[in-house]
Each structure stands twice: as structure tokens, then as C-alpha cells.
Enzyme design. Structure first.
Site, PDB file in Angstrom:
ATOM      1  CD  GLU A 117     -10.577   9.689 -24.863  1.00 32.92           C
ATOM      2  OE1 GLU A 117      -9.818   8.767 -25.106  1.00 32.92           O
ATOM      3  OE2 GLU A 117     -10.310  10.582 -24.045  1.00 32.92           O
ATOM      4  CG  HIS A 237     -11.118   2.791 -18.741  1.00 30.60           C
ATOM      5  ND1 HIS A 237     -11.796   2.153 -19.745  1.00 30.60           N
ATOM      6  CD2 HIS A 237     -10.532   3.868 -19.306  1.00 30.60           C
ATOM      7  CE1 HIS A 237     -11.608   2.820 -20.880  1.00 30.60           C
ATOM      8  NE2 HIS A 237     -10.851   3.871 -20.634  1.00 30.60           N
ATOM      9  NE  ARG A 283     -12.804   7.036 -18.889  1.00 29.96           N
ATOM     10  CZ  ARG A 283     -11.567   7.397 -19.004  1.00 29.96           C
ATOM     11  NH1 ARG A 283     -10.814   7.484 -17.938  1.00 29.96           N
ATOM     12  NH2 ARG A 283     -11.064   7.662 -20.177  1.00 29.96           N
ATOM     13  CG  HIS A 344      -8.459   4.190 -15.843  1.00 35.05           C
ATOM     14  ND1 HIS A 344      -7.444   3.639 -16.579  1.00 35.05           N
ATOM     15  CD2 HIS A 344      -8.725   5.400 -16.408  1.00 35.05           C
ATOM     16  CE1 HIS A 344      -7.111   4.473 -17.559  1.00 35.05           C
ATOM     17  NE2 HIS A 344      -7.861   5.551 -17.466  1.00 35.05           N
ATOM     18  NE  ARG A 379      -8.874  10.722 -15.343  1.00 34.41           N
ATOM     19  CZ  ARG A 379      -8.531  10.183 -16.511  1.00 34.41           C
ATOM     20  NH1 ARG A 379      -8.111  10.935 -17.501  1.00 34.41           N
ATOM     21  NH2 ARG A 379      -8.592   8.875 -16.693  1.00 34.41           N
TER      22      ARG A 379
HETATM   23  P1  FAD Z   1       2.886   8.485 -13.751  1.00 33.18           P
HETATM   24  O1  FAD Z   1       3.009   8.660 -15.200  1.00 33.18           O
HETATM   25  O2  FAD Z   1       2.194   7.273 -13.273  1.00 33.18           O
HETATM   26  O3  FAD Z   1       4.356   8.504 -13.162  1.00 33.18           O
HETATM   27  C1  FAD Z   1       4.592   8.187 -11.812  1.00 33.18           C
HETATM   28  C2  FAD Z   1       6.081   8.161 -11.589  1.00 33.18           C
HETATM   29  O4  FAD Z   1       6.348   8.116 -10.198  1.00 33.18           O
HETATM   30  C3  FAD Z   1       6.780   6.957 -12.182  1.00 33.18           C
HETATM   31  O5  FAD Z   1       8.013   7.389 -12.735  1.00 33.18           O
HETATM   32  C4  FAD Z   1       7.065   6.065 -10.972  1.00 33.18           C
HETATM   33  O6  FAD Z   1       8.204   5.260 -11.121  1.00 33.18           O
HETATM   34  C5  FAD Z   1       7.316   7.128  -9.942  1.00 33.18           C
HETATM   35  N1  FAD Z   1       7.137   6.694  -8.555  1.00 33.18           N
HETATM   36  C6  FAD Z   1       6.028   6.231  -7.955  1.00 33.18           C
HETATM   37  N2  FAD Z   1       6.268   5.982  -6.655  1.00 33.18           N
HETATM   38  C7  FAD Z   1       7.561   6.293  -6.436  1.00 33.18           C
HETATM   39  C8  FAD Z   1       8.424   6.240  -5.318  1.00 33.18           C
HETATM   40  N3  FAD Z   1       7.990   5.817  -4.112  1.00 33.18           N
HETATM   41  N4  FAD Z   1       9.717   6.615  -5.460  1.00 33.18           N
HETATM   42  C9  FAD Z   1      10.190   7.033  -6.659  1.00 33.18           C
HETATM   43  N5  FAD Z   1       9.419   7.111  -7.762  1.00 33.18           N
HETATM   44  C10 FAD Z   1       8.130   6.747  -7.640  1.00 33.18           C
HETATM   45  N6  FAD Z   1      -4.978  10.141 -19.169  1.00 33.18           N
HETATM   46  C11 FAD Z   1      -5.248  10.971 -20.199  1.00 33.18           C
HETATM   47  O7  FAD Z   1      -5.354  12.185 -20.001  1.00 33.18           O
HETATM   48  N7  FAD Z   1      -5.399  10.476 -21.451  1.00 33.18           N
HETATM   49  C12 FAD Z   1      -5.279   9.155 -21.739  1.00 33.18           C
HETATM   50  O8  FAD Z   1      -5.394   8.751 -22.879  1.00 33.18           O
HETATM   51  C13 FAD Z   1      -5.024   8.265 -20.681  1.00 33.18           C
HETATM   52  N8  FAD Z   1      -4.949   6.934 -20.897  1.00 33.18           N
HETATM   53  C14 FAD Z   1      -4.592   6.114 -19.874  1.00 33.18           C
HETATM   54  C15 FAD Z   1      -4.421   4.754 -20.135  1.00 33.18           C
HETATM   55  C16 FAD Z   1      -3.975   3.921 -19.123  1.00 33.18           C
HETATM   56  C17 FAD Z   1      -3.802   2.453 -19.395  1.00 33.18           C
HETATM   57  C18 FAD Z   1      -3.726   4.439 -17.836  1.00 33.18           C
HETATM   58  C19 FAD Z   1      -3.244   3.542 -16.743  1.00 33.18           C
HETATM   59  C20 FAD Z   1      -3.925   5.778 -17.571  1.00 33.18           C
HETATM   60  C21 FAD Z   1      -4.361   6.626 -18.586  1.00 33.18           C
HETATM   61  N9  FAD Z   1      -4.562   7.981 -18.354  1.00 33.18           N
HETATM   62  C22 FAD Z   1      -4.851   8.814 -19.401  1.00 33.18           C
HETATM   63  C23 FAD Z   1      -4.232   8.577 -17.064  1.00 33.18           C
HETATM   64  C24 FAD Z   1      -2.841   9.232 -17.178  1.00 33.18           C
HETATM   65  O9  FAD Z   1      -2.010   8.399 -17.944  1.00 33.18           O
HETATM   66  C25 FAD Z   1      -2.211   9.452 -15.836  1.00 33.18           C
HETATM   67  O10 FAD Z   1      -3.093  10.090 -14.961  1.00 33.18           O
HETATM   68  C26 FAD Z   1      -0.961  10.300 -15.961  1.00 33.18           C
HETATM   69  O11 FAD Z   1      -0.095   9.746 -16.920  1.00 33.18           O
HETATM   70  C27 FAD Z   1      -0.282  10.405 -14.624  1.00 33.18           C
HETATM   71  O12 FAD Z   1       0.979  10.987 -14.803  1.00 33.18           O
HETATM   72  P2  FAD Z   1       1.885  11.214 -13.544  1.00 33.18           P
HETATM   73  O13 FAD Z   1       3.120  11.878 -14.039  1.00 33.18           O
HETATM   74  O14 FAD Z   1       1.101  11.860 -12.485  1.00 33.18           O
HETATM   75  O15 FAD Z   1       2.215   9.734 -13.030  1.00 33.18           O
HETATM   76  C1  SIN Z   2      -8.576   5.916 -22.685  1.00 39.89           C
HETATM   77  O1  SIN Z   2      -7.857   5.991 -23.679  1.00 39.89           O
HETATM   78  O2  SIN Z   2      -9.681   5.401 -22.658  1.00 39.89           O
HETATM   79  C2  SIN Z   2      -8.072   6.478 -21.412  1.00 39.89           C
HETATM   80  C3  SIN Z   2      -8.307   7.914 -21.436  1.00 39.89           C
HETATM   81  C4  SIN Z   2      -8.187   8.472 -20.061  1.00 39.89           C
HETATM   82  O3  SIN Z   2      -8.081   7.735 -19.078  1.00 39.89           O
HETATM   83  O4  SIN Z   2      -8.229   9.702 -19.970  1.00 39.89           O
END
Ligand code: FAD
Ligand code: SIN
Length: 526
Positions: A117, A237, A283, A344, A379
Site C-alpha cells: 500500500e 482516503h 495518501r 477516512h 498515517r
Molecule cells: P472502532 O473499530 O471504530 O471501534 C469504536 C468502538 O467504539 C465501536 O464499538 C463503537 O460502537 C464504540 N463507541 C464509539 N462511541 C461510543 C460511545 N459514546 N459509547 C459507547 N461506545 C462507543 N486501518 C488499517 O490499519 N488497515 C486497514 O485496512 C484499514 N481499512 C479501513 C477501511 C475503512 C473503510 C475504514 C473506515 C477504516 C480503515 N482502517 C484501516 C482504519 C481502522 O479500521 C481503524 O482505525 C481502527 O479499526 C480503529 O479501531 P478502534 O478500535 O480504535 O475503533
Molecule cells: C485501505 O484498505 O485502503 C485502507 C487501509 C487503511 O486505511 O489503512
């Protein structure tokens, strides 16, 4: 009103929250809250994968260097070193939890398939086809469901943190939590609280994130007295699907990693004009190039073409993207995919140390909510899931050594809604949501100016007044609570963007197009 007591309260059930829960010792009682269903959040939407050094031709030093280059000088060296060095062990742990990363056979040897990537100098992205996040989320949820010491509360939205003063310092002892279906707001008391609430990209009109990503943890931490860092670095993104029915669907960067070309409407490639790494530049550069070309040509989208790799390859590597595009009438094995950039990833967030500790005692922040210093001004792809696993573990390790006694529940005031009434005009909330996200997109997007930022700030001030009045007078709902948080996020982004008098990484401002000699974080204090 119910009172729930646990040793540890984890707010969020994504990669960060569930990792922390699973890494804590089993003698502790742990509550995990999720705003919607347990699996709903950015994690389950992740496509591309997790970056880690596993190939012999790659090295930890190369991953560290790539991360620093993408971060445009602002990455915190200890955070980068820690994350990269702990990457291979994090992958082993995920495999133990049941994640089946895509492998390939070469002779008798079965190896992980590593994709590439933007910004990575080597192939180092482990993935589960193009649905890595869903596979990880499913495996971690299955593990959590086997643990009797972890209790998951779904459809519970934390409203605000509960703090108390101890030795002249603020200590976090729980949270008020709203249960949408019943309308009740309960008290959760805990010996420590972990914010794992994900990012805030829904402050923009167009976003790749599911609708729960409204920056709740960052806004709650700010109200509780924590410093917030680097919020001007919102990542866009480059390639989200452009289609009226697509609803925030991402086209993974791995498509470019496997040879996908970005094209103008006339079929001409253009990325080589902006950066010698062309489609695989970081990005910020690719998103800005697309934005520039769209504005120059006055078109609504550009195109991403990987049809030259053939149907077998595309179906094997990108089954999810293929199926979604086909549903909408686009056959990516035969034609280019229409794409636009969208908000993103939130690079900034609650300022933490390497153990996830914040400025408030007993309050941790991990995952996308936190600003650990790993990402700097931009990032690098697939470093964020890795950060969730590494910092989820280090917060758990720290918590298990430093737990304070259980707070006295009798000291915590109940949630008082005796003075408020039901709202008679919910439409005000949806109008304010729409207004905020629209001007953030128009004035605080990929390319900024001081004048547009000031315009946005003026509107934020007006909205803040209206929302505070609404919050004080009417019974709360998830929509109102999210709006109240989003306006704080908007304010933090605009204030940070106005404070940075240079263009660096994701923050590009026409009034200050050059890099400054000074390397500084933007740190806002409540
Ligand atoms: P999240 O997985 O977003 O979880 C947040 C949690 O908090 C959820 O359970 C939600 O319900 C809860 N929450 C929020 N507010 C409250 C509240 N007030 N009260 C109670 N619960 C709450 N990163 C990579 O490294 N590789 C990838 O391939 C990649 N692809 C991506 C593709 C997409 C479409 C997106 C959107 C992001 C991608 N990212 C990727 C980024 C990555 O997915 C996220 O940064 C990461 O998953 C964040 O994890 P997290 O546990 O911090 O939050
Ligand atoms: C993607 O699959 O392009 C998302 C990867 C990322 O946000 O790290």
C-alpha cells in the site's frame, strides 16, 4: 437508574477495545460498551490489512523509516519503534485468536500473502482477502464471548466521563451511559476507564466511516480535562466509490498496491505528474492530486482501473470490492471504478503516553481515539490496526499493575433529567448535523485557507450555542449526543488548523504553502 460496577470499563468494542479486554488478566471484571452492535465500527470495515515486518527482504528499520516519511517529520520516534517492533508478535497473537490471514503456497512452503500500500517500501500488509477487519472483528468477538469475566453491553452510548478530585488531580471513576432503546441513562463505576471509541471522520459530509465514528471519546476526554493533539491532521482516503447508492464504500488502497491506475475521465494516467511514487505515494499526496484534477476539470469523480489484472486475479484478491461494485452495476474486471476522496482517519486525538495513559488519572485512550505520536502528520496505510493491537496490549499491561481501589458508588450523583422535556422539534438536530458536516467539508477539507477556516469557526460558535441550549432543555437521544460531540470535534480541528502556520502532511493551507523549519505538535489544553 441502574448502577454497574466493574474493575475496568472499556468504552468501545473495536480492535483496540477488544484487544485490551482480552489482554487484561482474567481475575478482573471487565465491561465493554458498544454504541451499536458489538461488531459495528471502523474495525469491521477495514479492508487492506495490518502492516508488520514478516518478510526476510523487509526490515524493522525500513518500516520505521517509511512511517516517519509518511508522518512528515512529526511521528514520535518511541511510538514508531514500539509499534513496529511489536508488530510481528501482534500478528502471532491474532493468529492465536483465530484470524486466518491469506496465505499462498510456493513449492512446499506456505507463506502469508503480503500486499503493498501507499508509502510502504516493501510488501508487508497481512490481510484476509479484502475483508481483513471483518475477519479480525469476528475472531476477537468469538474470543470475548468465551470469557465469563468480560461483559459486553451493546447499544450503550457513553455520554460523559465521571471524574473526582484526588490528591489535587482529576481521577476518572466511570461514565454516564445512555441506553437508547429504553431511554435510561445509567452509571458505570470502575477502577479505571479506557476510551476506545474510534475516530471522528463523520464530522465531514463524505466519509468512509460507519456512522458511529463521531469522535465521542475525544469530546468526552476534552470535557474531562485532557489535552488533545494534532486534530488538523484528518486523513482523506483517495478512493471511495462514487455512486449515489454506495453509502461510504471504500475501494482499498491494495487495489493500487496490486497495479491499479488512477485515470482522468479521458483515460489518461496522471499520478506520475504529482509524485515519482505515482499511485503508491502516501495518501495525502494522492488525495490532493485527485482533488486538484477534479477541480481543474470540473468533474465529480475520477477513475481507478485494475481491469488489466484479469478476472481471476481480481476475484481472488478483491471479492468484497468486486461484489459491491457489481451490485451497483460496475464490473471492475472490465471497466474503471468511479472514485472520490472522503474523510477516512483521525490522526490526532487524546494525547497519551506509550501506555495509553491520558492527563486524567485512571483514564486511558487507545486506538483511533488516541494520539500516541505514531502517525505524525499523516498515517501510513495499515498502521492503524497495528496500533490498536500494540497499544491495546500496553494499556492492559499498565492497568493490571496500577489499578486504584474501587470508587465509592454512593459519592456519584445520579443522572438528573427531571428538569428537561421531550424535544418537540427533532428536525433541528438533523439540520444542525447536516450544516456542520457540509461546512466542514467545504471549508476544512483537503485544501484549506485561513479565510475558510475562520468562516467555519464562526459557524461552529453559533452551532455550539444552539446545541448547548438544546442539550440543557431536552431529553437526550443518540443523535443529539453525537451532534454535541461532533461540534467539539469540528472546533478542535479548526482551532488546530488555524494554529499551524505551515503546510505539512495532511494539513495543506494555501496561505502557508511551505514547510516550517520547526517541528511542533498542535496541543490544545481545555
Ligand atoms: P472502532 O473499530 O471504530 O471501534 C469504536 C468502538 O467504539 C465501536 O464499538 C463503537 O460502537 C464504540 N463507541 C464509539 N462511541 C461510543 C460511545 N459514546 N459509547 C459507547 N461506545 C462507543 N486501518 C488499517 O490499519 N488497515 C486497514 O485496512 C484499514 N481499512 C479501513 C477501511 C475503512 C473503510 C475504514 C473506515 C477504516 C480503515 N482502517 C484501516 C482504519 C481502522 O479500521 C481503524 O482505525 C481502527 O479499526 C480503529 O479501531 P478502534 O478500535 O480504535 O475503533
Ligand atoms: C485501505 O484498505 O485502503 C485502507 C487501509 C487503511 O486505511 O489503512
Amino acid at each position: 437508574m441502574a448502577i454497574h460496577q466493574h474493575d475496568v470499563l472499556i468504552i468501545g468494542s473495536g480492535a483496540a477495545g477488544l484487544t485490551c479486554a482480552l489482554r487484561l488478566p482474567e481475575h478482573l471484571s471487565i465491561a465493554v460498551l458498544s454504541k451499536g452492535a458489538i461488531s459495528y465500527g471502523n474495525t469491521s470495515h477495514a479492508q487492506g490489512g495490518v502492516a508488520a515486518v514478516l518478510d526476510q527482504s523487509d526490515s524493522l528499520d525500513a518500516h520505521i523509516e517509511d512511517t516517519h516519511i509518511a508522518g512528515a517529520g512529526l511521528c514520535r520516534p518511541q511510538a514508531v519503534k514500539k509499534t513496529v517492533e511489536e508488530g510481528p508478535a501482534a500478528i502471532d497473537w491474532l493468529v492465536q485468536q483465530g484470524v486466518k490471514f491469506t496465505r499462498f503456497e510456493e513449492g512446499d512452503v506456505l507463506s502469508y500473502h503480503l500486499t503493498q500500500e501507499g508509502g510502504h517500501s516493501h510488501r508487508r500488509i497481512l490481510h484476509v482477502a479484502d475483508a481483513t477487519g471483518s475477519a479480525i472483528s469476528t475472531a476477537l468477538i468469538q474470543q470475548v464471548q468465551t470469557k465469563s469475566h468480560i461483559k459486553v453491553y451493546e447499544h450503550r452510548m457513553a455520554v460523559d466521563l465521571i471524574t473526582t478530585e484526588e490528591d489535587k488531580q482529576q481521577r476518572c471513576i466511570g461514565a454516564y451511559v445512555h441506553h437508547g432503546p429504553s431511554g435510561n441513562t445509567d452509571v458505570f463505576i470502575a477502577r479505571c476507564v479506557v476510551l476506545a471509541t474510534g475516530g471522528a471522520a463523520n464530522v465531514y459530509l463524505f466519509s468512509s466511516n460507519p456512522d458511529v465514528a463521531t469522535g465521542d471519546g475525544i469530546a468526552m476526554a476534552w470535557r474531562a480535562g485532557c489535552r488533545i493533539a494534532n486534530m488538523e491532521f484528518m486523513q482523506f482516503h483517495p478512493t471511495c466509490l462514487y455512486h449515489p447508492d454506495a453509502n461510504n464504500f471504500l475501494i482499498t488502497e491494495a487495489v493500487r498496491g496490486e497495479g491499479g491506475r488512477l485515470l482522468l475521465p479521458n483515460g489518461e494516467p496522471f499520478m506520475h505528474r504529482f509524485d515519482e511514487r505515482a499511485e503508491l505515494a502516501p495518501r495525502d499526496i494522492v488525495a490532493r492530486a485527485i482533488d486538484f484534477e477534479m477541480k481543474r476539470l470540473g468533474v465529480d469523480c475520477l477513475y481507478l482501473d485494475i481491469s488489466h489484472r484479469g478476472a481471476d486475479f481480481i476475484l481472488h484478491h478483491f471479492p468484497t470490492v468486486y461484489a459491491r461494485c457489481l451490485q451497483l452495476g460496475i464490473d471492475m474486471t472490465k471497466e474503471p471504478i468511479p472514485i472520490v476522496p472522503a474523510a477516512h482517519y483521525t490522526c490526532g486525538g487524546v494525547l497519551t503516553n506509550l501506555q495509553g495513559e491520558t492527563d486524567v488519572k485512571g483514564l486511558y485512550a487507545i486506538g483511533e481515539t488516541a494520539s500516541t505520536g505514531l502517525h505524525g502528520a499523516n498515517r501510513m496505510a495499515s498502521n492503524s490496526l497495528l496500533e490498536c493491537f500494540v497499544f491495546g496490549k500496553s494499556a492492559a499491561d499498565h492497568i493490571s499493575q496500577h489499578l486504584a481501589p474501587m470508587p465509592d458508588a454512593a459519592q456519584v450523583p445520579e443522572w438528573d433529567d427531571s428538569q428537561v422535556t421531550d424535544s418537540d422539534e427533532d428536525v433541528v438536530i438533523s439540520h444542525n448535523w447536516d450544516e456542520l458536516r457540509r461546512f466542514m467539508w467545504n471549508y476544512v477539507g483537503i485544501v484549506r485557507t485561513v479565510k475558510r477556516l475562520e468562516r467555519a469557526m464562526h459557524r461552529i460558535d453559533l452551532l455550539k450555542g444552539e446545541i448547548t441550549e438544546y442539550y440543557s432543555n431536552y431529553r437526550i437521544s443518540n443523535d443529539l449526543l453525537e451532534l454535541r460531540n461532533l461540534v467539539v470535534i469540528g472546533e478542535l480541528i479548526v482551532r488546530s488548523a488555524l494554529a499551524r502556520k505551515e503546510s505539512r502532511g495532511l494539513h495543506y493551507i494555501l496561505d502557508y504553502p511551505a514547510l516550517s523549519q520547526e517541528l511542533t505538535d498542535t496541543v490544545l489544553t481545555p
